[in-house]
Design an enzyme around this catalytic site. Structure first.
Site, PDB file in Angstrom:
ATOM      1  N   ARG A 120      -0.166  -3.168   3.910  1.00  0.00           N
ATOM      2  CA  ARG A 120      -1.100  -2.050   4.033  1.00  0.00           C
ATOM      3  C   ARG A 120      -2.533  -2.571   3.796  1.00  0.00           C
ATOM      4  O   ARG A 120      -2.801  -3.222   2.799  1.00  0.00           O
ATOM      5  CB  ARG A 120      -0.753  -0.943   3.022  1.00  0.00           C
ATOM      6  N   GLY A 161      -7.226  -5.711  -0.678  1.00  0.00           N
ATOM      7  CA  GLY A 161      -6.576  -4.848   0.304  1.00  0.00           C
ATOM      8  C   GLY A 161      -5.425  -4.147  -0.383  1.00  0.00           C
ATOM      9  O   GLY A 161      -5.441  -3.969  -1.607  1.00  0.00           O
ATOM     10  N   CYS A 169      -3.490   0.543  -2.360  1.00  0.00           N
ATOM     11  CA  CYS A 169      -4.088   1.269  -3.493  1.00  0.00           C
ATOM     12  C   CYS A 169      -5.608   1.138  -3.566  1.00  0.00           C
ATOM     13  O   CYS A 169      -6.316   2.120  -3.344  1.00  0.00           O
ATOM     14  CB  CYS A 169      -3.447   0.799  -4.788  1.00  0.00           C
ATOM     15  N   PHE A 195       0.229   2.399 -13.415  1.00  0.00           N
ATOM     16  CA  PHE A 195      -0.697   1.271 -13.256  1.00  0.00           C
ATOM     17  C   PHE A 195      -0.009  -0.010 -12.790  1.00  0.00           C
ATOM     18  O   PHE A 195      -0.601  -1.078 -12.850  1.00  0.00           O
ATOM     19  CB  PHE A 195      -1.419   1.003 -14.581  1.00  0.00           C
TER      20      PHE A 195
HETATM   21  N1  LIG Z   1       2.530   0.765  -4.786  1.00  0.00           N
HETATM   22  C1  LIG Z   1       1.993   0.633  -5.999  1.00  0.00           C
HETATM   23  O1  LIG Z   1       1.882  -0.468  -6.515  1.00  0.00           O
HETATM   24  C2  LIG Z   1       1.486   1.838  -6.746  1.00  0.00           C
HETATM   25  C3  LIG Z   1       1.125   1.691  -8.095  1.00  0.00           C
HETATM   26  C4  LIG Z   1       0.612   2.789  -8.782  1.00  0.00           C
HETATM   27  C5  LIG Z   1       0.452   4.007  -8.128  1.00  0.00           C
HETATM   28  N2  LIG Z   1       0.806   4.106  -6.827  1.00  0.00           N
HETATM   29  C6  LIG Z   1       0.679   5.430  -6.183  1.00  0.00           C
HETATM   30  O2  LIG Z   1       2.011   5.933  -6.067  1.00  0.00           O
HETATM   31  C7  LIG Z   1       2.162   6.707  -4.892  1.00  0.00           C
HETATM   32  C8  LIG Z   1       3.274   6.145  -4.046  1.00  0.00           C
HETATM   33  O3  LIG Z   1       2.892   4.871  -3.589  1.00  0.00           O
HETATM   34  P1  LIG Z   1       3.933   3.857  -2.948  1.00  0.00           P
HETATM   35  O4  LIG Z   1       3.209   2.584  -2.791  1.00  0.00           O
HETATM   36  O5  LIG Z   1       5.202   3.877  -3.708  1.00  0.00           O
HETATM   37  O6  LIG Z   1       4.147   4.550  -1.501  1.00  0.00           O
HETATM   38  P2  LIG Z   1       5.347   4.348  -0.473  1.00  0.00           P
HETATM   39  O7  LIG Z   1       4.820   4.763   0.841  1.00  0.00           O
HETATM   40  O8  LIG Z   1       5.956   2.995  -0.657  1.00  0.00           O
HETATM   41  O9  LIG Z   1       6.445   5.410  -0.950  1.00  0.00           O
HETATM   42  C9  LIG Z   1       6.322   6.780  -0.809  1.00  0.00           C
HETATM   43  C10 LIG Z   1       7.712   7.372  -0.606  1.00  0.00           C
HETATM   44  O10 LIG Z   1       7.627   8.794  -0.628  1.00  0.00           O
HETATM   45  C11 LIG Z   1       8.561   9.288   0.314  1.00  0.00           C
HETATM   46  N3  LIG Z   1       8.237  10.687   0.648  1.00  0.00           N
HETATM   47  C12 LIG Z   1       7.267  11.156   1.481  1.00  0.00           C
HETATM   48  N4  LIG Z   1       7.301  12.491   1.503  1.00  0.00           N
HETATM   49  C13 LIG Z   1       8.289  12.875   0.670  1.00  0.00           C
HETATM   50  C14 LIG Z   1       8.802  14.143   0.269  1.00  0.00           C
HETATM   51  N5  LIG Z   1       8.256  15.272   0.723  1.00  0.00           N
HETATM   52  N6  LIG Z   1       9.831  14.171  -0.587  1.00  0.00           N
HETATM   53  C15 LIG Z   1      10.379  13.040  -1.060  1.00  0.00           C
HETATM   54  N7  LIG Z   1       9.937  11.808  -0.719  1.00  0.00           N
HETATM   55  C16 LIG Z   1       8.905  11.730   0.127  1.00  0.00           C
HETATM   56  C17 LIG Z   1       8.446   8.336   1.487  1.00  0.00           C
HETATM   57  O11 LIG Z   1       9.569   8.418   2.337  1.00  0.00           O
HETATM   58  C18 LIG Z   1       8.351   6.996   0.736  1.00  0.00           C
HETATM   59  O12 LIG Z   1       9.624   6.427   0.523  1.00  0.00           O
HETATM   60  C19 LIG Z   1       0.774   6.709  -4.237  1.00  0.00           C
HETATM   61  O13 LIG Z   1       0.061   7.820  -4.698  1.00  0.00           O
HETATM   62  C20 LIG Z   1       0.146   5.432  -4.762  1.00  0.00           C
HETATM   63  O14 LIG Z   1      -1.268   5.493  -4.730  1.00  0.00           O
HETATM   64  C21 LIG Z   1       1.336   3.083  -6.119  1.00  0.00           C
HETATM   65  O1  LIG Z   2      -9.567 -11.455  -8.616  1.00  0.00           O
HETATM   66  C1  LIG Z   2      -8.997 -10.849  -7.695  1.00  0.00           C
HETATM   67  C2  LIG Z   2      -7.869 -10.027  -7.908  1.00  0.00           C
HETATM   68  C3  LIG Z   2      -7.302  -9.370  -6.829  1.00  0.00           C
HETATM   69  N1  LIG Z   2      -7.814  -9.531  -5.576  1.00  0.00           N
HETATM   70  C4  LIG Z   2      -7.217  -8.785  -4.448  1.00  0.00           C
HETATM   71  O2  LIG Z   2      -7.163  -7.416  -4.807  1.00  0.00           O
HETATM   72  C5  LIG Z   2      -6.081  -6.770  -4.159  1.00  0.00           C
HETATM   73  C6  LIG Z   2      -5.302  -5.938  -5.149  1.00  0.00           C
HETATM   74  O3  LIG Z   2      -4.619  -6.760  -6.060  1.00  0.00           O
HETATM   75  P1  LIG Z   2      -3.759  -6.144  -7.260  1.00  0.00           P
HETATM   76  O4  LIG Z   2      -4.602  -5.207  -8.008  1.00  0.00           O
HETATM   77  O5  LIG Z   2      -3.132  -7.259  -7.987  1.00  0.00           O
HETATM   78  O6  LIG Z   2      -2.635  -5.378  -6.434  1.00  0.00           O
HETATM   79  P2  LIG Z   2      -1.995  -3.922  -6.425  1.00  0.00           P
HETATM   80  O7  LIG Z   2      -0.530  -4.123  -6.501  1.00  0.00           O
HETATM   81  O8  LIG Z   2      -2.596  -3.189  -5.267  1.00  0.00           O
HETATM   82  O9  LIG Z   2      -2.406  -3.198  -7.786  1.00  0.00           O
HETATM   83  C7  LIG Z   2      -3.549  -2.356  -7.936  1.00  0.00           C
HETATM   84  O10 LIG Z   2      -3.286  -1.061  -7.432  1.00  0.00           O
HETATM   85  C8  LIG Z   2      -2.145  -0.415  -8.051  1.00  0.00           C
HETATM   86  C9  LIG Z   2      -1.938   0.904  -7.328  1.00  0.00           C
HETATM   87  O11 LIG Z   2      -2.863   1.871  -7.718  1.00  0.00           O
HETATM   88  C10 LIG Z   2      -2.427  -0.247  -9.534  1.00  0.00           C
HETATM   89  O12 LIG Z   2      -1.321   0.415 -10.143  1.00  0.00           O
HETATM   90  C11 LIG Z   2      -2.669  -1.608 -10.177  1.00  0.00           C
HETATM   91  O13 LIG Z   2      -2.982  -1.446 -11.553  1.00  0.00           O
HETATM   92  C12 LIG Z   2      -3.841  -2.280  -9.442  1.00  0.00           C
HETATM   93  O14 LIG Z   2      -4.039  -3.598  -9.951  1.00  0.00           O
HETATM   94  C13 LIG Z   2      -5.292  -7.875  -3.477  1.00  0.00           C
HETATM   95  O15 LIG Z   2      -5.604  -7.854  -2.093  1.00  0.00           O
HETATM   96  C14 LIG Z   2      -5.786  -9.153  -4.130  1.00  0.00           C
HETATM   97  O16 LIG Z   2      -5.708 -10.250  -3.260  1.00  0.00           O
HETATM   98  C15 LIG Z   2      -8.921 -10.347  -5.360  1.00  0.00           C
HETATM   99  O17 LIG Z   2      -9.402 -10.480  -4.234  1.00  0.00           O
HETATM  100  N2  LIG Z   2      -9.482 -10.987  -6.437  1.00  0.00           N
END
Ligand SMILES: NC(=O)c1ccc[n+]([C@@H]2O[C@H](COP(=O)([O-])OP(=O)(O)OC[C@H]3O[C@@H](n4cnc5c(N)ncnc54)[C@H](O)[C@@H]3O)[C@@H](O)[C@H]2O)c1
Ligand SMILES: O=c1ccn([C@@H]2O[C@H](COP(=O)(O)OP(=O)(O)O[C@H]3O[C@H](CO)[C@@H](O)[C@H](O)[C@H]3O)[C@@H](O)[C@H]2O)c(=O)[nH]1
Length: 442
Positions: A339, A267, A270, A159
């Protein structure tokens, strides 16, 4: 190995989520191996460079590397040999031309890892996936692993928020353990011991519920944002003030002010793709109607971008040929992630309409330049505002909020500002002689 002993961890996929997880777990005392297919990313991390902007993470990477507990590799054979618990953190983006999640990366990671698993091992999914994926991957793992059904899969959704990733990882609000056995639960407890010792609440559940918790949480957050933005549309129609309305709702404890900030909408990598993938998966399961409101949440959110462009057009009497300063590119402040960034969407639309748009962002300029070379960029907020007909604030970085109206007045052609994030003090800007506009405010 005794299930309660401290396990050696691998983290497969070292992007925003995986790199953060690997670094934090090493700082918490675990032996960790980060694995990725991207050699350049692995080389950067191994040399102490975090390949993206995340406050506090570079310092922790140095600390983890110095401790000798954190290493990086592209070798799955090494991962299989090393790890007792393997975390899957690869990307699950939206499929091109569809709302469904692209599961090819997670499938590829499982297919590469499984043949290296020769002993009893726990694989833990952290990526966000459509419900039912864990069940399918369990079958794949057990079919391909030499250790067969000695290999178990658990689901532990993540999260963390970008910009707060370190704190969210070290001190999460809760942990969700989707497990199919006592052994898997004990292994997960051992892998999160330092975090559990802080008193962090844990929900133990089945695999499907753990997968669903994640998309349900993101859907709720997206809905809350679109709800307040829907109210902004109504405010606009009657000349009411969305800021006062949101502030009033926030004072009700049952509603609360978090994720109730009106403006340009959500945006990132996620929220948008997760609500679409959830709606798509629900339709596949025959329960599409239950979450059909998510389509509306998405539509409201998309309208914010179009409406922001309209506001600029209304203010200038047309966009073609106008000099427009676009403040912000990242999808939110304290991030370099572009993204599905609303800011860049707006900047590109105004550019497409013939506006002379110049973009500045404190952290996301390199990413924006690479993705959209057709846009023009500048070196600072004031630089892009030089001779501007209008300044449009699209990402609420504190750097922008701190700029004084009089300082900006020195460089612009016309004192016009569109506050796409309700980030500025309207009264202050108006008092300084600026034409100030924001969606949903008169
Ligand atoms: N970014 C966040 O804040 C966040 C938070 C919670 C959950 N998630 C979830 O976590 C996952 C990853 O998101 P992210 O933002 O870190 O993506 P990201 O694109 O930044 O990272 C993904 C990584 O996986 C690697 N990869 C791809 N195929 C692979 C393979 N076969 N073996 C090993 N590595 C491989 C890529 O090279 C890349 O470095 C997604 O499912 C996303 O929805 C992301
Ligand atoms: O009141 C608000 C709060 C957020 N945003 C927008 O919402 C988007 C997402 O914001 P935020 O949720 O803080 O960013 P993320 O890092 O994408 O985190 C979300 O997505 C992650 C990937 O799934 C989860 O792990 C987090 O719990 C969840 O908050 C951004 O574009 C913000 O500008 C608004 O417009 N209004």
């Amino acid at each position: 190995m005794n299930p309660t002993e401290s396990p050696r961890l691998t983290v497969i996929g070292t992007g925003y989520l995986g790199a953060t997880h690997a670094i934090c777990m090493a700082v918490l005392g675990f032996e960790v191996l980060g694995v990725d297919v991207d050699q350049r990313k692995i080389d950067k991390l191994a040399s102490g460079e975090v390949p993206f902007f995340e406050p506090g993470l570079p310092e922790l990477l140095s600390k983890a590397l110095e401790s000798g507990r954190l290493r990086f590799t592209t070798s799955f054979a090494e991962a299989g040999e090393f790890g007792d618990v393997h975390f899957l953190c690869v990307g699950t983006p939206q499929q091109p031309g569809s709302d469904a999640a692209d599961l090819s990366y997670i499938d590829a990671a499982v297919r590469a890892l499984a043949p290296t698993l020769t002993r009893r091992t726990l694989v833990v999914g952290k990526s966000t996936v459509p419900v039912g994926t864990a069940k399918r991957l369990t079958g794949l793992l057990q079919e391909l692993a030499p250790a067969g059904d000695e290999v178990e899969l658990a689901w532990n959704p993540e999260f963390l928020r970008e910009g707060f990733a370190v704190d969210d990882t070290m001190r999460p609000d809760r942990l969700v353990f989707g497990v199919a056995s006592e052994w898997a639960e004990e292994r997960l407890q051992a892998a999160f011991r330092p975090i559990l010792d802080l008193g962090t609440p844990v929900v133990r559940t089945d695999l499907a519920t753990a997968e669903l918790v994640k998309v349900a949480a993101n859907s709720f957050l997206a809905t809350k944002i679109s709800y307040i933005n829907a109210m902004a549309e109504v405010c606009e129609a009657v000349g009411a003030d969305i800021k006062h309305l949101a502030d009033s709702l926030a004072l009700d404890d049952r509603i609360g002010g978090k994720f109730l900030k009106p403006g340009l909408g959500f945006g990132g990598g996620c929220l948008p793709k997760d609500i679409r993938a959830f709606a798509h998966r629900a339709e596949e399961l025959g329960v599409g109607q239950a979450v059909s409101f998510l389509r509306e949440v998405d539509d409201i959110n998309r309208r914010r971008r179009a409406r922001t462009v309209d506001l600029v057009r209304e203010m200038l009497g047309g966009i073609s040929g106008k000099r427009i300063a676009a403040w912000g590119a990242a999808f939110k402040p304290n991030s370099d992630d572009i993204r599905d960034a609303p800011a860049l969407d707006v900047a590109r639309t105004m550019h497409g309409l013939g506006g002379h748009v110049r973009v500045f962002d404190p952290a996301a300029l390199d990413n924006a330049r690479r993705a959209f070379p057709e846009l023009r960029y500048g070196d600072s907020a004031l630089d892009v505002a030089q001779d501007a007909d209008v300044v449009v604030l699209l990402t609420e970085w504190s750097d922008f909020k701190e700029i004084e109206p009089d300082a900006l007045a020195q460089v612009v052609k016309h004192k016009r500002i569109v506050d796409g994030r309700h980030a500025l003090d309207a009264a202050k800007w108006r008092a300084a002689g600026w034409e100030y506009r924001a969606l949903g405010r008169s």
